[in-house]
Design a protein around this motif. Sequence first.
Motif, PDB file in Angstrom:
ATOM      1  N   MET A 290       0.838  -1.213   0.000  1.00  0.00           N
ATOM      2  CA  MET A 290       0.000   0.000   0.000  1.00  0.00           C
ATOM      3  C   MET A 290       0.869   1.258   0.000  1.00  0.00           C
ATOM      4  N   PHE A 291       1.938   1.195  -0.775  1.00  0.00           N
ATOM      5  CA  PHE A 291       2.893   2.298  -0.859  1.00  0.00           C
ATOM      6  C   PHE A 291       2.361   3.363  -1.800  1.00  0.00           C
ATOM      7  N   ASP A 292       2.350   4.606  -1.346  1.00  0.00           N
ATOM      8  CA  ASP A 292       1.914   5.747  -2.154  1.00  0.00           C
ATOM      9  C   ASP A 292       3.105   6.670  -2.350  1.00  0.00           C
ATOM     10  N   SER A 293       3.661   6.671  -3.551  1.00  0.00           N
ATOM     11  CA  SER A 293       4.888   7.428  -3.807  1.00  0.00           C
ATOM     12  C   SER A 293       4.686   8.937  -3.651  1.00  0.00           C
TER      13      SER A 293
ATOM     14  N   PHE B 244      12.503  -6.181   0.976  1.00  0.00           N
ATOM     15  CA  PHE B 244      12.469  -6.282  -0.482  1.00  0.00           C
ATOM     16  C   PHE B 244      12.523  -4.880  -1.093  1.00  0.00           C
ATOM     17  N   ASN B 245      13.240  -4.746  -2.185  1.00  0.00           N
ATOM     18  CA  ASN B 245      13.315  -3.460  -2.871  1.00  0.00           C
ATOM     19  C   ASN B 245      11.977  -3.083  -3.508  1.00  0.00           C
ATOM     20  N   THR B 246      11.222  -4.086  -3.929  1.00  0.00           N
ATOM     21  CA  THR B 246       9.936  -3.840  -4.576  1.00  0.00           C
ATOM     22  C   THR B 246       8.931  -3.301  -3.572  1.00  0.00           C
ATOM     23  N   ARG B 247       8.270  -2.221  -3.941  1.00  0.00           N
ATOM     24  CA  ARG B 247       7.182  -1.662  -3.137  1.00  0.00           C
ATOM     25  C   ARG B 247       5.862  -1.962  -3.843  1.00  0.00           C
ATOM     26  N   ILE B 248       4.899  -2.464  -3.110  1.00  0.00           N
ATOM     27  CA  ILE B 248       3.593  -2.760  -3.693  1.00  0.00           C
ATOM     28  C   ILE B 248       2.703  -1.521  -3.551  1.00  0.00           C
ATOM     29  N   PRO B 249       2.275  -0.924  -4.641  1.00  0.00           N
ATOM     30  CA  PRO B 249       1.555   0.353  -4.555  1.00  0.00           C
ATOM     31  C   PRO B 249       0.083   0.179  -4.198  1.00  0.00           C
ATOM     32  N   ARG B 250      -0.520   1.247  -3.720  1.00  0.00           N
ATOM     33  CA  ARG B 250      -1.980   1.301  -3.665  1.00  0.00           C
ATOM     34  C   ARG B 250      -2.473   1.310  -5.106  1.00  0.00           C
ATOM     35  N   ASN B 251      -3.430   0.426  -5.421  1.00  0.00           N
ATOM     36  CA  ASN B 251      -3.845   0.273  -6.806  1.00  0.00           C
ATOM     37  C   ASN B 251      -5.281  -0.236  -6.848  1.00  0.00           C
ATOM     38  N   ILE B 252      -6.148   0.495  -7.518  1.00  0.00           N
ATOM     39  CA  ILE B 252      -7.566   0.147  -7.568  1.00  0.00           C
ATOM     40  C   ILE B 252      -7.785  -1.214  -8.214  1.00  0.00           C
ATOM     41  N   ARG B 253      -7.109  -1.474  -9.310  1.00  0.00           N
ATOM     42  CA  ARG B 253      -7.301  -2.757 -10.010  1.00  0.00           C
ATOM     43  C   ARG B 253      -6.843  -3.933  -9.140  1.00  0.00           C
TER      44      ARG B 253
ATOM     45  N   PHE C 234      -6.606 -10.349 -14.107  1.00  0.00           N
ATOM     46  CA  PHE C 234      -7.696  -9.372 -14.140  1.00  0.00           C
ATOM     47  C   PHE C 234      -7.336  -8.162 -14.994  1.00  0.00           C
ATOM     48  N   ASP C 235      -6.114  -7.661 -14.828  1.00  0.00           N
ATOM     49  CA  ASP C 235      -5.646  -6.509 -15.616  1.00  0.00           C
ATOM     50  C   ASP C 235      -4.124  -6.531 -15.640  1.00  0.00           C
ATOM     51  N   VAL C 236      -3.577  -7.142 -16.666  1.00  0.00           N
ATOM     52  CA  VAL C 236      -2.131  -7.334 -16.753  1.00  0.00           C
ATOM     53  C   VAL C 236      -1.385  -6.010 -16.813  1.00  0.00           C
ATOM     54  N   ARG C 237      -2.088  -4.916 -17.209  1.00  0.00           N
ATOM     55  CA  ARG C 237      -1.431  -3.614 -17.332  1.00  0.00           C
ATOM     56  C   ARG C 237      -1.424  -2.826 -16.028  1.00  0.00           C
ATOM     57  N   ALA C 238      -2.093  -3.334 -15.002  1.00  0.00           N
ATOM     58  CA  ALA C 238      -2.186  -2.610 -13.735  1.00  0.00           C
ATOM     59  C   ALA C 238      -0.816  -2.496 -13.071  1.00  0.00           C
ATOM     60  N   THR C 239      -0.604  -1.379 -12.372  1.00  0.00           N
ATOM     61  CA  THR C 239       0.674  -1.212 -11.668  1.00  0.00           C
ATOM     62  C   THR C 239       0.841  -2.277 -10.584  1.00  0.00           C
ATOM     63  N   GLY C 240      -0.269  -2.735 -10.004  1.00  0.00           N
ATOM     64  CA  GLY C 240      -0.200  -3.798  -9.000  1.00  0.00           C
ATOM     65  C   GLY C 240       0.287  -5.107  -9.591  1.00  0.00           C
ATOM     66  N   ALA C 241      -0.068  -5.376 -10.839  1.00  0.00           N
ATOM     67  CA  ALA C 241       0.398  -6.590 -11.518  1.00  0.00           C
ATOM     68  C   ALA C 241       1.905  -6.510 -11.761  1.00  0.00           C
ATOM     69  N   ALA C 242       2.363  -5.362 -12.263  1.00  0.00           N
ATOM     70  CA  ALA C 242       3.795  -5.191 -12.532  1.00  0.00           C
ATOM     71  C   ALA C 242       4.614  -5.291 -11.253  1.00  0.00           C
TER      72      ALA C 242
END
Length: 264
Positions: free
Chosen positions: A193-196, A217-226, A240-248
């Motif tokens: 739930m990281f908000d840059s 972990f270096n990866t931060r998982i963002p807040r993302n509606i999808r 569900f949505d491969v283009r979502a920032t949460g997926a990446a």
Amino acid sequence: MFHVKHEKRSPVIIAVANQKGGVGKTTTSVNLAASLAVYEVPTLLIDMDPQANASLAFGIDYRAGGLHVYDVMLGRAGLSEAVRHTELGSLDVLPSHPDVVAAEVELVDVEDRAGLLKAALGSSDRYDIIIIDCPPALGFLTLNALVAASRVVVPMQCEFYALDGLARLVQTIDLTRRSWNPDLMLLGLVLTMFDSRNRLSHQVAEDVVRHFPGQVFNTRIPRNIRLAESPSHGKPVILFDVRATGAAAHMDLAAELLEKLQLN
């Protein structure tokens, strides 16, 4: 694309644990497992939470019946009988059920009750990685997961009280290592739930890295509606949505995890 080395070995079993609710634990478990499967890593996701949210995230509804993790722990069914296949060919799910909540009381007199899940998993070499989604409590079910696992991943929400209660979890991991499972170790903390755009998120991240150097972990998982919407559709976000920032982000997390485990 990662290609996991396939010499015969036991799976790496990873407990995803945090006794605090609402930190993104199940979201991390579900989407990390799905991302590993996209990397063609044979993966099993075990839902140990009686709320069965990780199961529902793949469209597996306990109300429809079927075998579940408690059946496997009690020896009423074998692992291969109880797992459900998913549309991701490399991912299976061992679902949970609200009945699992009774395990702590029902099994109070069972010998080695902390090792039931470990015994049920046996020496299966069908999977390279097993992810266990633990309930938000440090009770009997989480203890079974920690006894079965060799690594622990701890999701942490980027909020003011992020470090609250973490000392107790670390103590539980240490106690499990000393008493039941000498192989258990912390693999890393995942900031969720990281908000840059939010200064607090950056401050919390800095505090966690300072308290746990080399273990975040270096990866931060963002807040993302999808990412938040995907469970209601019975799909991990990558489907569900491969283009979502949460997926990446979860694909990045899976890649980082494979690097840490030296499985790539």
